[in-house]
Design a protein around this motif. Sequence first.
Motif, short mmCIF file in Angstrom:
data_model
loop_
_atom_site.label_atom_id
_atom_site.label_comp_id
_atom_site.label_asym_id
_atom_site.label_seq_id
_atom_site.Cartn_x
_atom_site.Cartn_y
_atom_site.Cartn_z
N GLN A 23 48.82 38.70 33.07
CA GLN A 23 48.69 38.08 34.64
C GLN A 23 47.08 38.59 34.58
N ARG A 24 46.44 37.61 35.78
CA ARG A 24 45.01 38.03 36.26
C ARG A 24 45.40 38.67 37.68
N LYS A 25 44.26 39.05 38.12
CA LYS A 25 44.33 39.71 39.47
C LYS A 25 44.25 38.43 40.62
N THR A 26 43.53 37.28 40.26
CA THR A 26 43.49 36.17 41.13
C THR A 26 44.41 35.39 41.38
N LYS A 27 44.76 35.04 42.55
CA LYS A 27 45.99 34.15 43.03
C LYS A 27 45.63 32.78 42.82
N ARG A 33 50.95 34.28 44.68
CA ARG A 33 51.13 34.38 43.07
C ARG A 33 50.10 34.46 42.29
N CYS A 34 49.97 35.47 41.63
CA CYS A 34 48.74 35.57 40.62
C CYS A 34 48.86 34.64 39.60
N GLU A 35 47.79 34.02 39.11
CA GLU A 35 47.65 33.10 37.87
C GLU A 35 47.98 34.02 36.50
N ASN A 36 48.37 33.21 35.62
CA ASN A 36 48.12 33.82 34.07
C ASN A 36 47.12 33.41 33.47
N THR A 152 40.90 38.51 45.97
CA THR A 152 40.20 39.97 45.14
C THR A 152 39.15 40.45 45.93
#
Length: 197
Positions: A23-27, A33-36, A152
Amino acid sequence: MTPEKLLRQIDFIKEIDKLKYIQRKTKLFNSDRCENDAEHSWHLALMAMVLFEYADESVDLLKVIKMVLIHDIVEIDAGDTFIYDTQKAHTNTEDERMAAHRIFGLLPKSQAEEFITIWEEFEAGETPEARFARAMDRLEPLLQNSSNNGGTWNEPGVNYTKVYAKKSAIKAGSKVIWRYAENLIDAGVKKGILKKE
C-alpha cells in the motif's frame, strides 16, 4: 518436462503478485482508497505512453515503460517509504538493492541482469529515459493529491517547500510537464490544501 527457464520465469511472476499488497500513502483520484504499488506502476506506464512526446530529450519509450513497471518491485521486500518521511530517506537503500538482487534473481541470469540494470538506471536518474520515468513517478501523486483536497499534503510536516523540492525532479524529464506541475502546486496553496510553510 517443463524447461527450467520457464519455471524460473513463472516463479518470478508469482512473486511479483505481492506488489499488489504494498500500500502507498497516496489515494486514488477523488477517492479515500489508497493505491497499491501495482496500480501505481501500471498508471505510470500508461502515463509514459500518453505523455512521452513532452520528454525534453528523445527517449526509448519501451525502456521507460520497463523502468516504471519494475522500479517499485523492490518494495515487496523493502516496503514503500513515504516520499516526505522524516525518519527514513526516500532514496535507494541497501535494503532495496538486496531486494532487487533477490527478486530479479528469481529470473534466468540474462533477464535478471537486464532487470537489475534497468532498475539501477532508474534509481541513478542520469539517462533521458530515467529522467522521464522519474518525472512520471513524481507527477502521478501530485495529480492524486490535487484531486483529493491535498491528500498526503495534509500529513504532519508536509508543506509547499517540501512538495516543491520533491516534485522539481519532474523538471529534469520535461520542462512542459514541470510548468504544469508548478501550476498545480501553486493552485494547491491558493485553494488552501497545501500549506505555504
